[in-house]
Each structure stands twice: as structure tokens, then as C-alpha cells.
Write an enzyme that holds these catalytic residues in place. Structure first.
Site, PDB file in Angstrom:
ATOM      1  N   GLU A 178       0.710  -1.264   0.049  1.00  9.33           N
ATOM      2  CA  GLU A 178       0.013  -0.036  -0.050  1.00  9.33           C
ATOM      3  C   GLU A 178       0.887   1.138  -0.111  1.00  9.33           C
ATOM      4  OE1 GLU A 178      -2.884  -0.369   3.125  1.00  9.33           O
ATOM      5  OE2 GLU A 178      -4.158  -1.967   2.044  1.00  9.33           O
ATOM      6  N   CYS A 191      -2.211  -4.755  -5.501  1.00  7.82           N
ATOM      7  CA  CYS A 191      -2.636  -5.925  -4.789  1.00  7.82           C
ATOM      8  C   CYS A 191      -1.396  -7.039  -4.943  1.00  7.82           C
ATOM      9  CB  CYS A 191      -3.833  -6.484  -5.553  1.00  7.82           C
ATOM     10  SG  CYS A 191      -5.385  -5.564  -5.732  1.00  7.82           S
ATOM     11  N   GLU A 223      -1.682 -10.096  -5.786  1.00  9.39           N
ATOM     12  CA  GLU A 223      -1.855 -11.023  -7.015  1.00  9.39           C
ATOM     13  C   GLU A 223      -0.968 -10.353  -8.522  1.00  9.39           C
ATOM     14  OE1 GLU A 223      -4.323  -9.866  -5.221  1.00  9.39           O
ATOM     15  OE2 GLU A 223      -5.951 -11.445  -5.285  1.00  9.39           O
ATOM     16  N   CYS A 227      -9.751  -9.180  -7.117  1.00  5.74           N
ATOM     17  CA  CYS A 227     -10.187  -8.108  -7.798  1.00  5.74           C
ATOM     18  C   CYS A 227     -10.302  -8.072  -9.257  1.00  5.74           C
ATOM     19  CB  CYS A 227      -9.489  -6.805  -7.022  1.00  5.74           C
ATOM     20  SG  CYS A 227      -8.442  -6.313  -7.933  1.00  5.74           S
TER      21      CYS A 227
HETATM   22  N1  THU Z   1      -6.100  -6.497  -2.006  1.00  3.33           N
HETATM   23  C1  THU Z   1      -5.293  -7.448  -2.428  1.00  3.33           C
HETATM   24  O1  THU Z   1      -3.743  -7.450  -2.327  1.00  3.33           O
HETATM   25  N2  THU Z   1      -5.941  -8.534  -3.308  1.00  3.33           N
HETATM   26  C2  THU Z   1      -7.203  -8.879  -3.254  1.00  3.33           C
HETATM   27  O2  THU Z   1      -7.492  -9.585  -4.104  1.00  3.33           O
HETATM   28  C3  THU Z   1      -8.094  -7.853  -2.828  1.00  3.33           C
HETATM   29  C4  THU Z   1      -7.493  -6.732  -2.193  1.00  3.33           C
HETATM   30  C5  THU Z   1      -5.429  -5.643  -1.119  1.00  3.33           C
HETATM   31  C6  THU Z   1      -5.417  -4.234  -1.645  1.00  3.33           C
HETATM   32  C7  THU Z   1      -5.514  -3.315  -0.679  1.00  3.33           C
HETATM   33  O3  THU Z   1      -4.171  -3.035  -0.267  1.00  3.33           O
HETATM   34  C8  THU Z   1      -6.187  -4.009   0.469  1.00  3.33           C
HETATM   35  O4  THU Z   1      -6.175  -5.400  -0.022  1.00  3.33           O
HETATM   36  C9  THU Z   1      -7.433  -3.516   0.628  1.00  3.33           C
HETATM   37  O5  THU Z   1      -8.473  -3.664  -0.535  1.00  3.33           O
END
Ligand code: THU
Length: 164
Positions: free
Chosen positions: A64, A73, A75, A112
Site C-alpha cells: 500500500e 494488490c 496478485e 479483484c
Molecule cells: N487486495 C489484494 O491485495 N488482493 C485482493 O484480491 C483484494 C484486495 C488489497 C488491496 C488493498 O491493499 C487491500 O487489499 C484492501 O483492499
């Protein structure tokens, strides 16, 4: 008009022990990756582990940023790393796990839309299915390929379409 229908089947496991050893290992790596996430803003630490054809496993976690949209993310971190560092070694599976605070989520976390798009790009260009394993403390979902999670996908074929 004609009614069209798209559906897909997936496996739901009550226990991780019922999975193949290789996939148990992949999920363990995804869990390890979530511990290493940098997610001070959401407190939601996600980990992904990509299995390559060679057997190599690549971990990635969400990273983040104070400028929220600059975060990425788990993935896409893992997929980008594998594409950049192991070109030609095709991904065959990706496992995803997540922690809310210090606990792994009860229900599996699903990638996502942005991540689905990226995983599908690899699947499509390599012509190699990417199995998706979604970890939850309560149950684990196994989906045979990324395309199932992205019906009517937009891919590079579309860019070649002839527009009269
Ligand atoms: N996030 C992921 O890393 N992967 C997902 O499949 C869903 C969301 C992260 C993005 C953000 O840093 C945190 O989870 C909250 O949305």
C-alpha cells in the site's frame, strides 16, 4: 434476442489436507506472503503465490501507499515479478490468502477485477490454464482457470478486430 448462459464449476474443500501436496505448499507460500504484506492503511494483508511450470514458486503481497491508489494488490505483485524475472516460465496456478489484522480470513478472498484481468492476460497469451486457489480458514476454493472468473474477457484478440 437469444438468451445465452455462462456458468462454471469449482471445487470447495473443507480441509486443506484433501489437496495435492504441491497445492498445499502453494497455499502455505501465499500465507507466508500475506505475513510480509505492507498494508498499514487497510490492515488487510494479502498474499499470493504463483506456481510456475518449472516448479518455482513466486510470492507477492499487497504493497500500500500513502497515496492510496498507488498501492498494488498481492496478485499483481506476484504476477509482475514472475513475468519480469522468469519470462518463458509459464504460471500454472496462483494461490491467494489474506489476513484481517493477525488472523487469516475465514472466507476465501477472491481476486479483484483488476487482478483477474492481469491473470487472464497471462493465461491467454501462454495458452496455459492458471488454476486459482482461494484460501480461507473455513474452506478452500479451487477454480480451474482464470477465464472462469472473467466471462466475456477483454483480451488482445479484441485489439485485432477489424472495425469497418
Ligand atoms: N487486495 C489484494 O491485495 N488482493 C485482493 O484480491 C483484494 C484486495 C488489497 C488491496 C488493498 O491493499 C487491500 O487489499 C484492501 O483492499
Amino acid at each position: 434476442a437469444e438468451i445465452k448462459n455462462i456458468s462454471f464449476s469449482y471445487l470447495e474443500y473443507d480441509s486443506i489436507d484433501d489437496l495435492d501436496g504441491l497445492y498445499i505448499k502453494l497455499i502455505e507460500e501465499a500465507k507466508k506472503a500475506s505475513e510480509d504484506a505492507y498494508a498499514p492503511y487497510s490492515g488487510f494483508r494479502v498474499g499470493a503465490a504463483v506456481l510456475l511450470e518449472s516448479g518455482k514458486i513466486i510470492r507477492g503481497s499487497n504493497v500500500e501507499n500513502a497515496a492510496f491508489p498507488s498501492g498494488i494488490c498481492a496478485e499483481r505483485t506476484a504476477m509482475s515479478y514472475s513475468v519480469s524475472n522468469f519470462p518463458g516460465d509459464k504460471p500454472s496456478a496462483i494461490a491467494i490468502a489474506a489476513m484481517n489484522g493477525n488472523n487469516f480470513t475465514y472466507t476465501p478472498v477472491s481476486p479483484c477485477g483488476n487482478c483477474r484481468q492481469m491473470i487472464t492476460e497471462e493465461e491467454f497469451r501462454n495458452n496455459r490454464e492458471i488454476k486459482i486457489l482461494l484460501y480461507g480458514e473455513n474452506r478452500i476454493l479451487v477454480i480451474e482457470n482464470a477465464a472462469s472468473l472473467l466471462p466475456l474477457q477483454f483480451n488482445k484478440e479484441a485489439l485485432n478486430l477489424y472495425h469497418p
